[in-house]
Design a protein around this motif. Structure first.
Motif, PDB file in Angstrom:
ATOM      1  N   GLN A  71      39.806  43.278  45.875  1.00  0.00           N
ATOM      2  CA  GLN A  71      39.370  42.152  46.964  1.00  0.00           C
ATOM      3  C   GLN A  71      37.765  41.790  46.733  1.00  0.00           C
ATOM      4  OE1 GLN A  71      41.394  43.025  50.168  1.00  0.00           O
ATOM      5  NE2 GLN A  71      43.250  42.260  49.677  1.00  0.00           N
ATOM      6  N   GLN A  72      37.160  42.856  47.025  1.00  0.00           N
ATOM      7  CA  GLN A  72      35.720  42.865  47.005  1.00  0.00           C
ATOM      8  C   GLN A  72      35.156  42.386  45.660  1.00  0.00           C
ATOM      9  OE1 GLN A  72      33.573  43.572  49.838  1.00  0.00           O
ATOM     10  NE2 GLN A  72      35.331  43.516  50.919  1.00  0.00           N
ATOM     11  N   ALA A  73      35.773  43.115  44.656  1.00  0.00           N
ATOM     12  CA  ALA A  73      35.148  42.710  43.398  1.00  0.00           C
ATOM     13  C   ALA A  73      35.244  41.174  42.928  1.00  0.00           C
ATOM     14  CB  ALA A  73      35.864  43.538  42.157  1.00  0.00           C
ATOM     15  N   GLU A  74      36.475  40.686  43.302  1.00  0.00           N
ATOM     16  CA  GLU A  74      36.773  39.338  43.227  1.00  0.00           C
ATOM     17  C   GLU A  74      35.922  38.305  44.023  1.00  0.00           C
ATOM     18  OE1 GLU A  74      41.405  39.900  41.765  1.00  0.00           O
ATOM     19  OE2 GLU A  74      40.974  38.942  43.957  1.00  0.00           O
ATOM     20  N   ALA A  75      35.945  38.734  45.273  1.00  0.00           N
ATOM     21  CA  ALA A  75      34.940  37.828  46.030  1.00  0.00           C
ATOM     22  C   ALA A  75      33.455  37.875  45.608  1.00  0.00           C
ATOM     23  CB  ALA A  75      35.093  38.377  47.772  1.00  0.00           C
ATOM     24  N   LYS A  76      33.007  39.072  45.081  1.00  0.00           N
ATOM     25  CA  LYS A  76      31.558  39.120  44.677  1.00  0.00           C
ATOM     26  C   LYS A  76      31.511  38.270  43.363  1.00  0.00           C
ATOM     27  CE  LYS A  76      27.501  41.153  43.738  1.00  0.00           C
ATOM     28  NZ  LYS A  76      26.816  42.330  43.732  1.00  0.00           N
ATOM     29  N   THR A  77      32.453  38.339  42.510  1.00  0.00           N
ATOM     30  CA  THR A  77      32.677  37.433  41.372  1.00  0.00           C
ATOM     31  C   THR A  77      32.330  36.049  41.660  1.00  0.00           C
ATOM     32  OG1 THR A  77      33.701  39.384  40.320  1.00  0.00           O
ATOM     33  CG2 THR A  77      33.499  37.164  39.113  1.00  0.00           C
ATOM     34  N   ARG A  78      33.315  35.580  42.648  1.00  0.00           N
ATOM     35  CA  ARG A  78      33.455  34.226  42.881  1.00  0.00           C
ATOM     36  C   ARG A  78      32.164  33.696  43.603  1.00  0.00           C
ATOM     37  NH1 ARG A  78      37.094  34.680  46.722  1.00  0.00           N
ATOM     38  NH2 ARG A  78      38.698  35.688  45.227  1.00  0.00           N
ATOM     39  N   ALA A  79      31.538  34.545  44.228  1.00  0.00           N
ATOM     40  CA  ALA A  79      30.147  34.169  44.929  1.00  0.00           C
ATOM     41  C   ALA A  79      28.897  34.133  44.071  1.00  0.00           C
ATOM     42  CB  ALA A  79      29.759  34.909  46.054  1.00  0.00           C
ATOM     43  N   VAL A  80      28.987  35.233  42.953  1.00  0.00           N
ATOM     44  CA  VAL A  80      27.787  35.337  42.371  1.00  0.00           C
ATOM     45  C   VAL A  80      27.808  34.646  40.803  1.00  0.00           C
ATOM     46  CG1 VAL A  80      26.200  36.972  41.191  1.00  0.00           C
ATOM     47  CG2 VAL A  80      27.064  37.372  43.635  1.00  0.00           C
ATOM     48  N   ARG A  81      29.267  34.914  40.173  1.00  0.00           N
ATOM     49  CA  ARG A  81      29.282  34.546  38.667  1.00  0.00           C
ATOM     50  C   ARG A  81      30.727  33.771  38.701  1.00  0.00           C
ATOM     51  NH1 ARG A  81      26.916  37.062  34.870  1.00  0.00           N
ATOM     52  NH2 ARG A  81      28.005  35.602  33.680  1.00  0.00           N
TER      53      ARG A  81
END
Ligand code: ADE
Length: 222
Positions: free
Chosen positions: A207-217
């Motif tokens: 979930q954290q990886a997806e949230a970070k990717t959605r926000a940054v890339r």
């Protein structure tokens, strides 16, 4: 894998690739890197490697002859010739993975100016950019390219340094990491990571990886 790098500043790539993990990979025989001075293949008395552009305009153009002479000397039947260039195809992790299984790479590096088109037309298999910005020197780009590839060669990274969970290896950026202490200046490690529940931890990381990717890339998700 053997890598031959042809540039006007061989020390740049040599220094960047002679420390730490890549130094050990070369000592173990997993990787052989030769950083050459392109001037060694220039034939005139001033060892010229560039000249003014036909058609006029700013800057200089790197000449064909030294690149052709060098590649013709170094090339083996299974070599792949790559030109480092800001006009090339942007390097992705999947490309690095594909290059990492090749036996021999010859990397051609420009300096400031362009390279005579006949080098691209008749010598080069791939034109690779390391990103949408311009460096003064292709040798820096070659060092980045070799590093990205070499760490994916089996045995180069130890088990504890596995590339499997890297950012980009599953199309997502990496999840956040923590180590001791549990609390630092009032900021605590998330309880889930202390829970010992490996299923829940894996789900939280995803979930954290997806949230970070959605926000940054977000481009990586589309
Ligand atoms: N040479 C100069 N800039 C570059 C870039 N972004 N990628 C590859 N080679 C380069």
């Amino acid at each position: 894998m053997r890598v031959d790098i042809l540039s006007l500043f061989p020390q740049i790539a040599h220094s960047a690739l002679s420390e730490s993990i890549l130094k050990r990979a070369q000592e173990k025989g997993l990787l052989e890197i030769h950083s050459h001075n392109l001037r060694d293949w220039a034939t005139d008395k001033h060892r010229t490697t560039d000249d003014t552009p036909y058609g006029g305009g700013q800057g200089m153009v790197m000449k064909c002859e030294p690149f052709f002479a060098a590649v013709e000397q170094l090339r083996q039947p299974h070599s792949r010739v790559v030109l480092m260039s800001p006009a090339g195809k942007p390097l992705k992790q999947a490309d690095a993975q594909a290059f990492s299984s090749l036996p021999h790479l010859i990397l051609l590096c420009g300096h400031y100016e362009g390279v005579d088109q006949r080098v691209l037309d008749h010598l080069v298999d791939d034109e690779v950019s390391i990103g949408d910005y311009v460096l003064t020197n292709g040798a820096l780009a070659a060092a980045v390219f070799v590093d990205a590839i070499a760490r994916l060669i089996p045995g180069v990274l130890g088990d504890s340094q596995s590339a499997l969970e890297d950012s980009h290896s599953h199309g997502l950026l990496e999840f956040p990491h923590y180590t001791r202490p549990v609390e630092f200046r009032g900021s605590r490690v998330p309880d889930i990571l202390l829970s010992g529940n490996h299923g829940a931890i894996a789900q939280w990381r995803r979930q954290q990886a997806e949230a970070k990717t959605r926000a940054v890339r977000p481009d990586l998700l589309s």
